[in-house]
Write an enzyme that holds these catalytic residues in place. Structure first.
Site, short mmCIF file in Angstrom:
data_model
loop_
_atom_site.label_atom_id
_atom_site.label_comp_id
_atom_site.label_asym_id
_atom_site.label_seq_id
_atom_site.Cartn_x
_atom_site.Cartn_y
_atom_site.Cartn_z
N HIS A 56 0.82 -1.22 0.00
CA HIS A 56 0.00 0.00 0.00
C HIS A 56 0.86 1.27 0.00
O HIS A 56 0.36 2.35 0.29
CB HIS A 56 -0.93 0.01 1.22
CG HIS A 56 -1.78 -1.20 1.34
ND1 HIS A 56 -2.60 -1.63 0.33
CD2 HIS A 56 -1.92 -2.09 2.36
CE1 HIS A 56 -3.23 -2.74 0.71
NE2 HIS A 56 -2.83 -3.02 1.94
N LYS A 102 -6.41 -0.07 10.56
CA LYS A 102 -7.43 -0.20 9.52
C LYS A 102 -8.31 -1.40 9.83
O LYS A 102 -7.84 -2.42 10.35
CB LYS A 102 -6.77 -0.37 8.14
CG LYS A 102 -5.88 0.79 7.73
CD LYS A 102 -5.43 0.72 6.28
CE LYS A 102 -4.75 -0.56 5.91
NZ LYS A 102 -3.53 -0.82 6.71
N HIS A 125 -7.22 -4.69 -1.13
CA HIS A 125 -6.62 -6.02 -1.29
C HIS A 125 -7.31 -6.78 -2.42
O HIS A 125 -7.32 -8.00 -2.42
CB HIS A 125 -6.73 -6.82 0.01
CG HIS A 125 -6.22 -6.10 1.20
ND1 HIS A 125 -7.04 -5.57 2.18
CD2 HIS A 125 -4.95 -5.79 1.58
CE1 HIS A 125 -6.30 -4.97 3.10
NE2 HIS A 125 -5.03 -5.10 2.76
#
Length: 331
Positions: free
Chosen positions: A58, A106, A220
């Site tokens: 990320h 997250k 993802h």
């Protein structure tokens, strides 16, 4: 699969090493871990430490936001995999200055579980720890790796606001209060043109035809809520902004921060075209964002796509925090 890598098993180790050696003025590696902490340790003295992290892939999230005025440390897991509790625990210990440590997590099952375990380990050592679980993605209620909504690009704005507050001396309790106030005002949604390819898997997480897009995908490659034929940027902007408007009830009498985020393979040209359309659509509602940021902040490896984040600036100090100076790799 064509990638500029060596052995797929070594991508995280070599990435972390490359980052630390390229930017020693900002970050250093905690030995025997993939945790990166501020090189300027003096900037943390007497302040609450802020730790975040998650699966690699990320970038620049999360290590790119380690530095004075933002994160104290970030912990990298394997690609799209939560960091382990022991590594998170090591990061907490390094950044603790006696004022406690705040975790920004997250909302993914592995992240929530592992950060909670690290929190328990730290508290056994007498380190006070509080946390927030960011769930800004409005696309779907539950997904492959979550109970409830996913944490995505809006997490970066949470890092920024909390980092500024911590740098100015906010207490652990005050940071927790700020985080809980920001959370319901922070909304994100994405669209993908192609999926991410995890190096060790060697193929995309899902398949889209050359003329297809998917709304609401996760970082993802989790499924979204609808596929359809590719449309002009203005149509994509209208779809995403309408979804956020349904949540935030956009009001010309309120202030907003806007984050347009590339998912990894989207040229900046296209990001600015999308931003042009979003700003036009907001202008039709008599809204001019008080803060705007465009670029790659929370990516998904080589996914082509874009995400839109809006934060209602319900407190005037949040805008000051977003503009607060930082010393990081990526902000």
């Amino acid at each position: 699969m064509k990638k500029i890598i060596n052995d797929p098993k070594d991508v995280v180790a070599e990435m972390v090493d490359g980052m630390v050696r390229a930017y020693p003025q900002y970050v250093q590696q905690v030995p025997e871990t993939f945790a990166l902490v501020r090189s300027n340790q003096d900037s943390m003295k007497g302040k609450v430490g802020i730790v975040s992290g998650g699966g690699s892939g990320h970038e620049p999230t999360h290590a790119g936001f380690v530095g004075q005025g933002m994160l104290s440390a970030a912990v990298a897991g394997q690609v799209f995999t939560s960091p382990t509790p022991d590594q998170i625990y090591e990061a907490i210990k390094v950044v603790d200055q006696g004022k406690g440590v705040f975790l920004v997590v997250k909302n993914y099952s592995g992240d929530v579980m592992n950060f909670d375990m690290a929190k328990d380990l730290a508290e056994m050592d007498g380190i006070e720890v509080k946390s927030v679980v960011v769930d800004d993605d409005i696309a779907v209620e539950n997904s492959l790796y979550t109970q409830g909504r996913r944490g995505v690009a809006g997490t970066v704005l949470m890092h920024k606001i909390l980092g500024a507050a911590a740098d100015q001396g906010a207490s652990l309790a005050e940071l927790a209060k700020i985080a809980q106030a920001v959370l319901p005002k922070l909304k994100t949604i994405a669209v993908a043109l192609s999926a991410a390819t995890v190096p060790e898997v060697g193929k995309p997480g899902f398949e889209l035809a050359d003329d297809e897009i998917e709304y609401g995908v996760g970082i993802h490659s989790e499924p979204g809520y609808r596929r359809e034929k590719i449309k002009p940027a203005k149509s994509l902007a209208t779809e995403l902004l309408t979804k956020i408007d349904d949540e935030l009830k956009l009001d010309p009498n309120k202030q907003y921060a806007l984050l347009v985020n590339g998912m990894g393979a989207t040229p900046l040209m296209e990001q600015y075209i999308f931003t042009h359309n979003i700003l036009d659509l907001l202008a039709e509602k008599n809204i001019k964002p008080s803060f705007i940021k465009v670029g790659n902040f929370m990516t998904s490896l080589d996914m082509a796509g874009i995400s839109l984040t809006l934060l209602e600036l319900a407190d005037s100090t949040w805008l000051n925090a977003l503009n607060y100076p930082v010393e990081t790799i990526a902000w």
